[in-house]
Scaffold this active site. Structure first.
Site, mmCIF file in Angstrom:
data_model
loop_
_atom_site.group_PDB
_atom_site.id
_atom_site.type_symbol
_atom_site.label_atom_id
_atom_site.label_comp_id
_atom_site.label_asym_id
_atom_site.label_seq_id
_atom_site.Cartn_x
_atom_site.Cartn_y
_atom_site.Cartn_z
ATOM 1 N N GLU A 1 -13.782 -5.363 16.060
ATOM 2 C CA GLU A 1 -13.236 -3.664 15.037
ATOM 3 C C GLU A 1 -14.459 -3.324 14.870
ATOM 4 O O GLU A 1 -15.228 -4.049 14.186
ATOM 5 C CB GLU A 1 -12.422 -3.654 14.392
ATOM 6 C CG GLU A 1 -11.928 -2.935 13.728
ATOM 7 C CD GLU A 1 -10.454 -2.816 12.596
ATOM 8 O OE1 GLU A 1 -9.699 -3.671 13.188
ATOM 9 O OE2 GLU A 1 -10.637 -2.042 11.834
ATOM 10 N N TYR B 1 3.374 4.876 14.544
ATOM 11 C CA TYR B 1 3.393 3.159 15.185
ATOM 12 C C TYR B 1 4.820 3.344 15.354
ATOM 13 O O TYR B 1 5.546 2.675 14.141
ATOM 14 C CB TYR B 1 2.245 1.876 14.666
ATOM 15 C CG TYR B 1 0.737 1.995 15.212
ATOM 16 C CD1 TYR B 1 0.204 2.501 16.034
ATOM 17 C CD2 TYR B 1 -0.308 1.385 14.522
ATOM 18 C CE1 TYR B 1 -1.169 3.264 16.390
ATOM 19 C CE2 TYR B 1 -1.093 1.021 14.360
ATOM 20 C CZ TYR B 1 -1.401 1.755 15.623
ATOM 21 O OH TYR B 1 -3.546 1.439 15.772
ATOM 22 N N ARG C 1 1.020 -1.358 0.147
ATOM 23 C CA ARG C 1 0.258 -0.324 0.221
ATOM 24 C C ARG C 1 0.817 1.299 -0.420
ATOM 25 O O ARG C 1 1.015 2.065 -0.860
ATOM 26 C CB ARG C 1 -1.378 -0.135 1.439
ATOM 27 C CG ARG C 1 -1.690 1.782 1.365
ATOM 28 C CD ARG C 1 -3.049 1.164 2.305
ATOM 29 N NE ARG C 1 -2.398 0.856 4.324
ATOM 30 C CZ ARG C 1 -3.255 0.516 5.137
ATOM 31 N NH1 ARG C 1 -3.981 0.533 4.286
ATOM 32 N NH2 ARG C 1 -2.141 0.382 5.990
HETATM 33 C C1 3EB Z 1 -5.806 0.155 14.372
HETATM 34 O O1 3EB Z 1 -6.501 0.678 15.599
HETATM 35 C C2 3EB Z 1 -6.396 -1.292 14.361
HETATM 36 O O2 3EB Z 1 -3.812 -0.461 7.817
HETATM 37 O O3 3EB Z 1 -5.999 0.716 7.128
HETATM 38 C C3 3EB Z 1 -7.363 -0.028 11.284
HETATM 39 C C4 3EB Z 1 -7.585 0.515 10.586
HETATM 40 C C5 3EB Z 1 -6.431 -1.232 11.678
HETATM 41 C C6 3EB Z 1 -6.814 0.929 9.597
HETATM 42 C C7 3EB Z 1 -5.150 -0.054 8.256
HETATM 43 C C8 3EB Z 1 -5.711 -0.733 10.376
HETATM 44 C C9 3EB Z 1 -6.426 -0.221 9.173
HETATM 45 O O4 3EB Z 1 -4.268 -0.255 14.304
HETATM 46 C C10 3EB Z 1 -5.784 -1.696 12.934
#
Ligand code: 3EB
Length: 329
Positions: free
Chosen positions: A322, A209, A157
């Site tokens: 989620e 992150y 991506r």
């Molecule tokens: C998180 O909060 C959960 O990789 O586009 C949530 C929404 C999450 C989008 C993405 C990943 C994505 O990190 C994971």
């Protein structure tokens, strides 16, 4: 001397598409005025070759198997270009692409190609402000560490997006489906006006992150206030606090933490608290056996809110649930 100011031309506010879950025939919903997109779910989804229709690979956990409908206040045109399908009306654009990873050199190359093709197409349009993206891939948690398929998806991506999101990342969802593991589906909603990105003060922004979550941090905003400020498009939201997953093996506690995160997003967006009958939420449940408990919990905590339950894997193994969706102002 008199100054001669140009009369200010106010851009027409782009009222947010209305999103609803509907139990009706696909053909009837596609024939309604202003239908921009329609989604079916799982193996039992209806078939249609209309470019506005996307059969999503995720199975529904609802007995009634509803369809998801997006509608705008304008005539809609649509078309397709190879693997890419699109529709547009009233300043809004829906675009989707489906690729078989086998035909495109695996998960990294397929994700890269999906984003390159979406970028190339959107760049030809007036509706170039991407507000919201959904990513559905198979076997998302297969592989260890940096070799996990979700991490590969993030790598591809990021490689494919180039300067697609130079103005900022859109809101997004990335979920694993249980269909053909090599089937990658990406779809988006864009507008000819920009939205406002919203972050959650309880969470580290995803693009920050730390390294333990992968080489390539996920590229999404936690939510997007749509251009007319009449709706919030909410990204996939789970029991993540700071950057850590909370409440391992505790479904109720993960649900409660997720609702706290959703409320934090409303507050961060300057919106009143709470969800209502106009604000549909989609819940991705890792274990189908948890569906009843999830439904019970959410119906109790969010009475009257339209819910769609889907069988989907969250990108971190320890996360059981989620939620994403919409909140209208
Ligand atoms: C998180 O909060 C959960 O990789 O586009 C949530 C929404 C999450 C989008 C993405 C990943 C994505 O990190 C994971």
């Amino acid at each position: 001397m008199q100054s001669c100011e140009k009369p200010q031309i106010e851009p027409q506010p782009r009222r947010a598409p209305r999103v609803s879950y509907r139990a009706a025939e696909a053909a009837a919903l596609l024939a309604e005025a202003g239908t921009l997109a329609l989604f079916g779910f799982g193996a039992g989804a209806p078939a249609s070759t209309d470019p506005r229709y996307l059969p999503v690979a995720l199975e529904t956990l609802d007995a009634s198997a509803p369809l998801e409908l997006w509608q705008v206040d304008a005539p809609v045109s649509c078309g397709s270009d190879g693997a890419l399908c699109w529709s547009a009306g009233g300043g809004w654009l829906f675009a989707s692409i489906e690729l078989d990873e086998h035909q495109h050199g695996g998960p990294i190359a397929a994700a890269r190609l999906a984003y390159e093709q979406l970028h190339r197409f959107v760049a030809t349009r007036d509706e170039r402000h991407v507000q919201r993206v959904w990513n559905y891939l198979g076997a998302i948690n297969q592989g260890e560490g940096d070799a996990e398929r979700y991490k590969h998806f993030c790598d591809g991506r990021a490689a494919g997006m180039g300067d697609f999101f130079a103005e900022g990342f859109p809101a997004a969802t990335a979920i694993g489906h249980h269909g053909d593991p090599h089937r990658l589906q990406v779809y988006l909603l864009a507008c000819d006006q920009g939205g406002l990105r919203v972050e959650n003060p309880r969470q580290v922004s995803a693009w920050r992150y730390p390294r333990q979550y992968g080489r390539t941090p996920p590229s999404f905003a936690r939510a997007m206030v749509l251009p007319a400020h009449d709706a919030l498009a909410i990204s996939g939201t789970a029991a993540v606090v700071g950057h850590a997953s909370a409440h391992q093996d505790n479904l109720d506690a993960q649900l409660a933490e997720t609702l706290t995160n959703l409320e934090a997003l409303l507050s961060s967006a300057g919106m009143a608290a709470g969800f209502d009958a106009r604000s549909p939420l989609k819940t991705y449940v890792r274990h189908a056996a948890d569906a009843e408990r999830v439904r019970e919990f959410l119906q109790h905590r969010l009475p009257g809110v339209p819910l769609l339950l889907l069988h989907g894997d969250i990108c971190r193994r320890e996360l059981l649930v989620e939620i994403d969706g919409w909140r209208y102002a």
